[in-house]
Design an enzyme around this catalytic site. Structure first.
Site, PDB file in Angstrom:
ATOM      1  N   ASP A   1       0.880  -1.176   0.000  1.00 10.30           N
ATOM      2  CA  ASP A   1       0.000   0.000   0.000  1.00 10.30           C
ATOM      3  C   ASP A   1       0.913   1.221   0.000  1.00 10.30           C
ATOM      4  OD1 ASP A   1      -2.220   1.726   0.518  1.00 10.30           O
ATOM      5  OD2 ASP A   1      -3.220   0.052   1.527  1.00 10.30           O
TER       6      ASP A   1
ATOM      7  N   ASP B   1      -2.712   4.792  -2.401  1.00  9.88           N
ATOM      8  CA  ASP B   1      -3.696   5.375  -1.478  1.00  9.88           C
ATOM      9  C   ASP B   1      -4.061   6.811  -1.838  1.00  9.88           C
ATOM     10  OD1 ASP B   1      -4.943   5.052   1.315  1.00  9.88           O
ATOM     11  OD2 ASP B   1      -3.808   6.895   1.575  1.00  9.88           O
TER      12      ASP B   1
ATOM     13  N   GLU C   1      -6.559   3.983  -5.653  1.00 14.29           N
ATOM     14  CA  GLU C   1      -7.777   4.342  -4.913  1.00 14.29           C
ATOM     15  C   GLU C   1      -8.225   5.662  -5.530  1.00 14.29           C
ATOM     16  OE1 GLU C   1      -9.473   4.975  -0.396  1.00 14.29           O
ATOM     17  OE2 GLU C   1      -7.573   5.866  -0.930  1.00 14.29           O
TER      18      GLU C   1
ATOM     19  N   HIS D   1     -10.961  -2.271   3.928  1.00 11.26           N
ATOM     20  CA  HIS D   1     -10.763  -1.849   5.323  1.00 11.26           C
ATOM     21  C   HIS D   1     -11.455  -0.529   5.662  1.00 11.26           C
ATOM     22  CE1 HIS D   1      -8.063   0.422   2.913  1.00 11.26           C
ATOM     23  NE2 HIS D   1      -7.815   1.222   3.921  1.00 11.26           N
ATOM     24  N   ASP D   2     -12.022   0.141   4.663  1.00  9.14           N
ATOM     25  CA  ASP D   2     -12.760   1.386   4.932  1.00  9.14           C
ATOM     26  C   ASP D   2     -14.267   1.163   4.853  1.00  9.14           C
ATOM     27  OD1 ASP D   2     -10.417   2.902   5.099  1.00  9.14           O
ATOM     28  OD2 ASP D   2     -10.399   3.299   2.947  1.00  9.14           O
TER      29      ASP D   2
END
Ligand code: GLC
Length: 553
Positions: free
Chosen positions: A99, A196, A253, A324-325
């Site tokens: 990430d 990210d 993302e 994870h969000d």
């Protein structure tokens, strides 16, 4: 459109290291724990792991606040553990994707520390001299985007938390540093990066926004801060100098990318290989969690299909229903049927066969569900605390705010992985950093591994069907076209060469009659016990998935 590359055959599994498996009993998952569980992943059939950040960090945002990009967070282990993980995963044919969090660093990064006194590093971040907060922009985690530098009439800028200062991408020396970090990790043998918050890199002109969208008089960055013109030059350089250094897979993302930029982002010469879209994932609220929507299956279908159709001419996306969000998909999309295995299987199959590279988030393959908390103190996630404050400031009753946070908290996806039905789900021998879901005695990996009818067994089947089945190339390379259907059915056609796959996924409570488009019965795949086809009619059972496969003469 670009030719399908090597990564078209990947199935990617996301690991949130803090919650996967704790090998040393401190209650926090770690890299050695992941290595110990590689056989589980191998058996599942995935080919790549996306590892949420595991770099040194004060962990204000669980690692999305990096204080050294070339060190491993001690709670997750050491660089030797990382090398071993890359090696052991490789031995099993599994690659590791990291990430890359470079819109911001932690305020505890050496660069930021130096920035307070050294002009060279000062320009690595975004500072404004001012005796008042420079504008009315609201950060993603709430409050102003500006934090005052103690003892000075100066502020620094943060898209997210005040301990996550934004890096200044206008500065070529900063960009050079980021590129060298990318190359350093590629040299170590990682296979790619999930990048990210990347659409925030370029900032608007910092002008006051005339239309605030909250009682705080601020305007949310999410309304105007994405994909700002001029971002392309930064991304282009990152790709050419960084990602192109060695073969790797990159996924952005990519909140808020304008359609006219799709080609630049993921076209033939795009900055990235894949991007994630969030329209369908965020369909259950408007603006923020305090404003839930009454979405319908039809709207969900339309959001999914719109994106699929928009992206198809240019390239591919990462398909997902959890990360994870996000909350647990079963709870979000299935409501009262969250624990109904048939419904969970259809949810899995529906997104898995869309056009794109499927991502599975840890625990999704078990059909994990949300965990309803009663006190704000039970939450770890920054945004949950922010939303709690904002809800109360807006005068909403406490119970309402608690309900809304439970519905959306990022902690829903972060509860420790239930390996078995024993204490703390076998996740740790210590005390887990976050409570496990109440359901772990029922929903856990060990019990599902034994059961051929389980959701875990079903995910294995899904992966095998896409990867190695007779119709594999159609799933991987095929075009997609939405099929008109009932309002509670998501339906699409995948086509490749002389192969066609008609796919129906029902989220209805009742059986539905589907008129078959043409003779399409060369082969079939379905969930549920039976498949009912009579002449040109298919009876789709409640929450059933059916794929009819056809080889054109
Ligand atoms: C991304 C991450 C999220 C994190 C944020 C700030 O949206 O997915 O978890 O909090 O960026 O880094």
């Amino acid at each position: 459109m670009k030719n399908a590359p090597w990564w078209i055959s990947e199935v990617i599994y996301q690991i949130y290291p803090k919650s996967f498996y704790d090998s040393d009993g401190d209650g926090i998952g770690d890299l050695a724990g992941i290595t110990q569980k590689l056989d589980y992943l191998k058996e599942l059939g995935i080919t790549m792991i996306w590892l949420s950040p595991c770099f040194q960090s004060p962990m204000v945002d669980n690692g999305y606040d990096v204080s050294d990009y070339r060190k491993i967070a001690p709670e997750f282990g050491s660089m030797e553990d990382m090398d071993r993980l890359i090696q052991e995963a490789g031995n099993r044919g599994i690659m590791i994707m990291l990430d890359l969090v470079v819109n911001h660093s932690s305020d505890e990064h050496e660069w930021f520390r130096k920035a307070l006194t050294d002009p060279f590093y000062h320009d690595f971040y975004i500072f404004k001299e001012s005796d008042h907060i420079p504008n009315n922009w609201r950060s993603v985690f709430g409050g102003t985007v500006w934090e005052k530098v103690p003892g000075k009439e100066e502020y620094y800028y943060h898209t997210f938390h005040r301990k996550q200062p934004d890096l200044n991408w206008e500065n070529p020396s900063l960009r050079k540093e980021v590129i060298s970090i990318v190359r350093w990790w590629l040299d170590k043998g990682v296979a790619g990066f999930r990048v990210d918050a990347i659409t925030f890199l370029k900032k608007e002109d910092y002008a006051i926004r005339p239309e605030p969208d909250g009682v705080d008089g601020r305007a949310s960055l999410t309304g105007f801060g994405y994909d700002v013109d001029g971002i392309g030059a930064f991304l282009e350089e990152l790709k050419k100098e960084g990602f192109d250094y060695k073969p790797c897979l990159t996924v952005a993302e990519a909140y808020g990318v304008k359609e006219e930029h799709f080609k630049d982002y993921i076209g033939d010469q795009g900055y990235f290989d894949l991007m994630f879209d969030f329209e369908a994932a965020d369909l259950d609220y408007e603006g923020d969690w305090l404003h839930p929507t009454n979405w319908t299956i039809r709207e969900w279908n339309d959001k999914l299909m719109n994106y699929q159709m928009k992206i198809q001419p240019y390239g591919w996306c990462g398909t997902f229903i959890e990360n994870h969000d996000q909350t647990r998909a079963a709870s979000k999309y299935l409501g009262d049927h969250a624990r109904n295995p048939e419904a969970v299987k259809t949810l899995g199959a529906m997104y898995f066969f869309l056009r794109g590279i499927p991502f599975i988030y840890q625990g999704q393959e078990l059909g994990m569900v949300n965990f309803s908390r009663e006190r704000i103190g039970q939450f770890d996630d920054l945004s949950s605390h922010d939303m709690w404050q904002r809800g109360l400031e807006q005068g909403l009753p406490k119970e309402t705010v608690m309900k809304l946070i439970n519905r959306r908290s990022r902690d829903q996806g972060r509860t420790p992985f239930p390996w078995n039905g024993e204490k703390y789900g076998g996740f740790t021998e210590g005390k887990p950093w976050l409570e496990l879901t109440r359901e772990y005695p029922d929903i856990n990996a060990a019990s599902q591994a034994e059961d051929p009818e389980s959701i875990l067994s079903f995910y294995k089947e899904l992966i095998a069907f896409r990867q190695h089945g007779k119709w594999s190339d159609c799933f991987k390379y095929g075009n997609i076209t939405p099929l008109k259907s009932h309002e509670k059915v998501i339906a699409y056609l995948r086509e490749y060469g002389d192969k066609r796959l008609y796919c129906w996924f029902s989220f209805a409570d009742e059986s539905l009659e589907i008129e078959l488009p043409e003779e399409c019965s060369d082969d079939s795949w379905h969930t549920g016990r039976d498949l009912y086809i009579k002449e040109d009619r298919l009876t789709l059972l409640p929450r059933q998935s059916v794929i009819l496969c056809q080889h054109l003469p």
